[in-house]
Design an enzyme around this catalytic site. Structure first.
Site, PDB file in Angstrom:
ATOM      1  N   GLU A   1       0.849  -1.198   0.000  1.00 59.15           N
ATOM      2  CA  GLU A   1       0.000   0.000   0.000  1.00 59.15           C
ATOM      3  C   GLU A   1       0.879   1.240   0.000  1.00 59.15           C
ATOM      4  O   GLU A   1       1.734   1.416   0.872  1.00 59.15           O
ATOM      5  CB  GLU A   1      -0.946   0.057   1.211  1.00 59.15           C
ATOM      6  CG  GLU A   1      -1.800   1.338   1.114  1.00 59.15           C
ATOM      7  CD  GLU A   1      -2.912   1.499   2.142  1.00 59.15           C
ATOM      8  OE1 GLU A   1      -3.055   0.650   3.027  1.00 59.15           O
ATOM      9  OE2 GLU A   1      -3.635   2.515   2.037  1.00 59.15           O
TER      10      GLU A   1
ATOM     11  N   ASP B   1      -3.221  12.220  -2.639  1.00 61.56           N
ATOM     12  CA  ASP B   1      -3.458  13.671  -2.666  1.00 61.56           C
ATOM     13  C   ASP B   1      -3.918  14.073  -4.068  1.00 61.56           C
ATOM     14  O   ASP B   1      -3.240  13.777  -5.047  1.00 61.56           O
ATOM     15  CB  ASP B   1      -2.165  14.418  -2.311  1.00 61.56           C
ATOM     16  CG  ASP B   1      -1.643  14.006  -0.945  1.00 61.56           C
ATOM     17  OD1 ASP B   1      -2.154  14.517   0.057  1.00 61.56           O
ATOM     18  OD2 ASP B   1      -0.748  13.139  -0.890  1.00 61.56           O
TER      19      ASP B   1
ATOM     20  N   ASP C   1     -11.752  10.397  -4.078  1.00 60.76           N
ATOM     21  CA  ASP C   1     -13.049  11.078  -3.951  1.00 60.76           C
ATOM     22  C   ASP C   1     -13.069  12.362  -4.790  1.00 60.76           C
ATOM     23  O   ASP C   1     -13.884  13.234  -4.553  1.00 60.76           O
ATOM     24  CB  ASP C   1     -13.377  11.368  -2.465  1.00 60.76           C
ATOM     25  CG  ASP C   1     -12.349  12.263  -1.809  1.00 60.76           C
ATOM     26  OD1 ASP C   1     -11.219  12.366  -2.323  1.00 60.76           O
ATOM     27  OD2 ASP C   1     -12.673  12.874  -0.763  1.00 60.76           O
TER      28      ASP C   1
ATOM     29  N   THR D   1     -11.157   4.390   4.941  1.00 58.38           N
ATOM     30  CA  THR D   1      -9.900   5.014   5.367  1.00 58.38           C
ATOM     31  C   THR D   1     -10.248   6.385   5.940  1.00 58.38           C
ATOM     32  O   THR D   1     -11.370   6.868   5.794  1.00 58.38           O
ATOM     33  CB  THR D   1      -8.926   5.206   4.183  1.00 58.38           C
ATOM     34  OG1 THR D   1      -9.416   6.290   3.384  1.00 58.38           O
ATOM     35  CG2 THR D   1      -8.809   3.959   3.332  1.00 58.38           C
ATOM     36  N   LYS D   2      -9.279   7.020   6.558  1.00 61.95           N
ATOM     37  CA  LYS D   2      -9.512   8.348   7.118  1.00 61.95           C
ATOM     38  C   LYS D   2     -10.026   9.293   6.020  1.00 61.95           C
ATOM     39  O   LYS D   2     -10.990  10.030   6.207  1.00 61.95           O
ATOM     40  CB  LYS D   2      -8.197   8.884   7.703  1.00 61.95           C
ATOM     41  CG  LYS D   2      -8.344  10.246   8.315  1.00 61.95           C
ATOM     42  CD  LYS D   2      -7.050  10.734   8.910  1.00 61.95           C
ATOM     43  CE  LYS D   2      -7.206  12.219   9.254  1.00 61.95           C
ATOM     44  NZ  LYS D   2      -5.959  12.837   9.672  1.00 61.95           N
ATOM     45  N   PHE D   3      -9.391   9.227   4.857  1.00 65.14           N
ATOM     46  CA  PHE D   3      -9.784  10.161   3.796  1.00 65.14           C
ATOM     47  C   PHE D   3     -11.075   9.750   3.095  1.00 65.14           C
ATOM     48  O   PHE D   3     -11.773  10.599   2.555  1.00 65.14           O
ATOM     49  CB  PHE D   3      -8.626  10.358   2.809  1.00 65.14           C
ATOM     50  CG  PHE D   3      -7.691  11.429   3.277  1.00 65.14           C
ATOM     51  CD1 PHE D   3      -6.759  11.162   4.277  1.00 65.14           C
ATOM     52  CD2 PHE D   3      -7.759  12.720   2.777  1.00 65.14           C
ATOM     53  CE1 PHE D   3      -5.912  12.160   4.756  1.00 65.14           C
ATOM     54  CE2 PHE D   3      -6.923  13.718   3.241  1.00 65.14           C
ATOM     55  CZ  PHE D   3      -5.999  13.449   4.229  1.00 65.14           C
TER      56      PHE D   3
HETATM   57  C1  LIG Z   1      -4.500  12.135   1.189  1.00 63.87           C
HETATM   58  S1  LIG Z   1      -3.517  11.043   2.139  1.00 63.87           S
HETATM   59  C2  LIG Z   1      -4.454   9.533   2.110  1.00 63.87           C
HETATM   60  C3  LIG Z   1      -4.085   8.608   3.229  1.00 63.87           C
HETATM   61  C4  LIG Z   1      -4.859   7.284   3.303  1.00 63.87           C
HETATM   62  N1  LIG Z   1      -4.621   6.434   2.140  1.00 63.87           N
HETATM   63  C5  LIG Z   1      -6.328   7.506   3.507  1.00 63.87           C
HETATM   64  O1  LIG Z   1      -7.111   7.198   2.585  1.00 63.87           O
HETATM   65  O2  LIG Z   1      -6.705   7.972   4.578  1.00 63.87           O
HETATM   66  C6  LIG Z   1      -2.188  10.674   1.012  1.00 63.87           C
HETATM   67  C7  LIG Z   1      -0.980  10.026   1.683  1.00 63.87           C
HETATM   68  O3  LIG Z   1      -0.047   9.683   0.678  1.00 63.87           O
HETATM   69  C8  LIG Z   1       1.246   9.975   1.150  1.00 63.87           C
HETATM   70  N2  LIG Z   1       2.106  10.172  -0.042  1.00 63.87           N
HETATM   71  C9  LIG Z   1       1.887  11.006  -1.075  1.00 63.87           C
HETATM   72  N3  LIG Z   1       2.848  10.875  -1.988  1.00 63.87           N
HETATM   73  C10 LIG Z   1       3.708   9.933  -1.517  1.00 63.87           C
HETATM   74  C11 LIG Z   1       4.909   9.369  -2.007  1.00 63.87           C
HETATM   75  N4  LIG Z   1       5.429   9.733  -3.179  1.00 63.87           N
HETATM   76  N5  LIG Z   1       5.527   8.449  -1.251  1.00 63.87           N
HETATM   77  C12 LIG Z   1       5.023   8.067  -0.065  1.00 63.87           C
HETATM   78  N6  LIG Z   1       3.882   8.558   0.442  1.00 63.87           N
HETATM   79  C13 LIG Z   1       3.236   9.487  -0.277  1.00 63.87           C
HETATM   80  C14 LIG Z   1       1.076  11.215   2.006  1.00 63.87           C
HETATM   81  O4  LIG Z   1       2.123  11.350   2.940  1.00 63.87           O
HETATM   82  C15 LIG Z   1      -0.261  10.923   2.686  1.00 63.87           C
HETATM   83  O5  LIG Z   1      -0.085  10.225   3.885  1.00 63.87           O
END
Ligand SMILES: C[S@@+](CC[C@H](N)C(=O)[O-])C[C@H]1O[C@@H](n2cnc3c(N)ncnc32)[C@H](O)[C@@H]1O
Length: 230
Positions: A62, A137, A173, A209-211
């Protein structure tokens, strides 16, 4: 991957911004105490999976697990599979380490580094059974679209690392990002849409998930995509 370089600099274009602060004591303590057992220090070299998970198993990776709740849940439920979570968000790493130690899981390990570099440098071709990326993101502003994780170059790399028959499951989303993901994955010859051409996955077997919860609260739709490597 990070071969996209910011014009006029030597800096790669990253899909994340490291945010400082917001560490709880428990998260910090978990890193100090448990990284040694459940963390894998990044090295730009092949990861010896046979040592990490002796005996081998169905490998699920993941990317961007955030606070790690859903990854912890999957690892607890699917004890026959091995999981590697990759994220750069240290409070989330601390929280997940705490959960792994609390439940004594031997099938989940963490790498805290840019997932694009980890994917490129640490995994052999055809070594991953399932790749999961939930709610990456969205970078909604047009000038930031190049920061989105899911791009053709990234998807091609992911495809190389998947076993034949292995899958990539994406969720978002943001409708515009979902459409972009669909265009990217549909454009790769070695991937086929499990749901049928241009179709989203209506009933994904994915934990909340949180998001995903945050999106629901905001009234956003959710789009899941499931592609298989031919
Ligand atoms: C919007 S959050 C979503 C977190 C989780 N999947 C959820 O649905 O709650 C996106 C996550 O991706 C991580 N992330 C983004 N680009 C990344 C990268 N190139 N390598 C590792 N982590 C990354 C960020 O640090 C963040 O924790």
């Amino acid at each position: 991957m990070t071969s996209s370089i910011k014009p006029g600099t030597n800096r790669p274009i990253r899909s994340y911004v490291i945010r400082s602060g917001r560490f709880t004591t428990s998260q910090r303590t978990a890193i100090e105490q448990h990284w040694v057992d459940y963390g894998i220090d990044y090295d730009a070299a092949r990861l010896p999976l046979e040592e990490v998970f002796p005996g081998g198993a169905h490998l699920i990776v993941e990317i961007g697990f955030g606070m790690g709740d859903s990854l912890l849940q999957m690892a607890r439920e699917q004890t026959e599979s091995s999981f590697i979570g990759i994220d750069v968000h240290k409070p989330g790493v601390g929280k997940l380490l705490h959960g792994i130690a609390e439940h004594g899981l031997s099938n989940l390990r963490i790498i805290c580094h840019d997932a694009q570099e980890v994917l490129r440098n640490c995994f052999d071709p055809a070594s991953i059974d399932q790749l999961l990326i939930f709610f990456p993101d969205p970078w909604p502003k047009k000038r930031h679209h190049k920061r989105r994780l899911v791009q053709t170059e990234f998807a091609e790399l992911a495809c190389v690392k998947l076993k034949t028959g292995g899958t990539i499951h994406l969720a978002t989303d943001w409708q515009a990002y979902a459409e972009h993901m669909m265009d990217v994955l549909e454009g790769i010859d070695t991937l086929e849409n499990v749901e049928g051409s241009k179709r989203y996955w209506d009933r994904p077997n994915r934990p909340a998930t949180k998001f995903s919860r945050r999106g629901q609260k905001l009234g956003h739709g959710v789009w899941d995509l499931l592609f298989r490597k031919r």
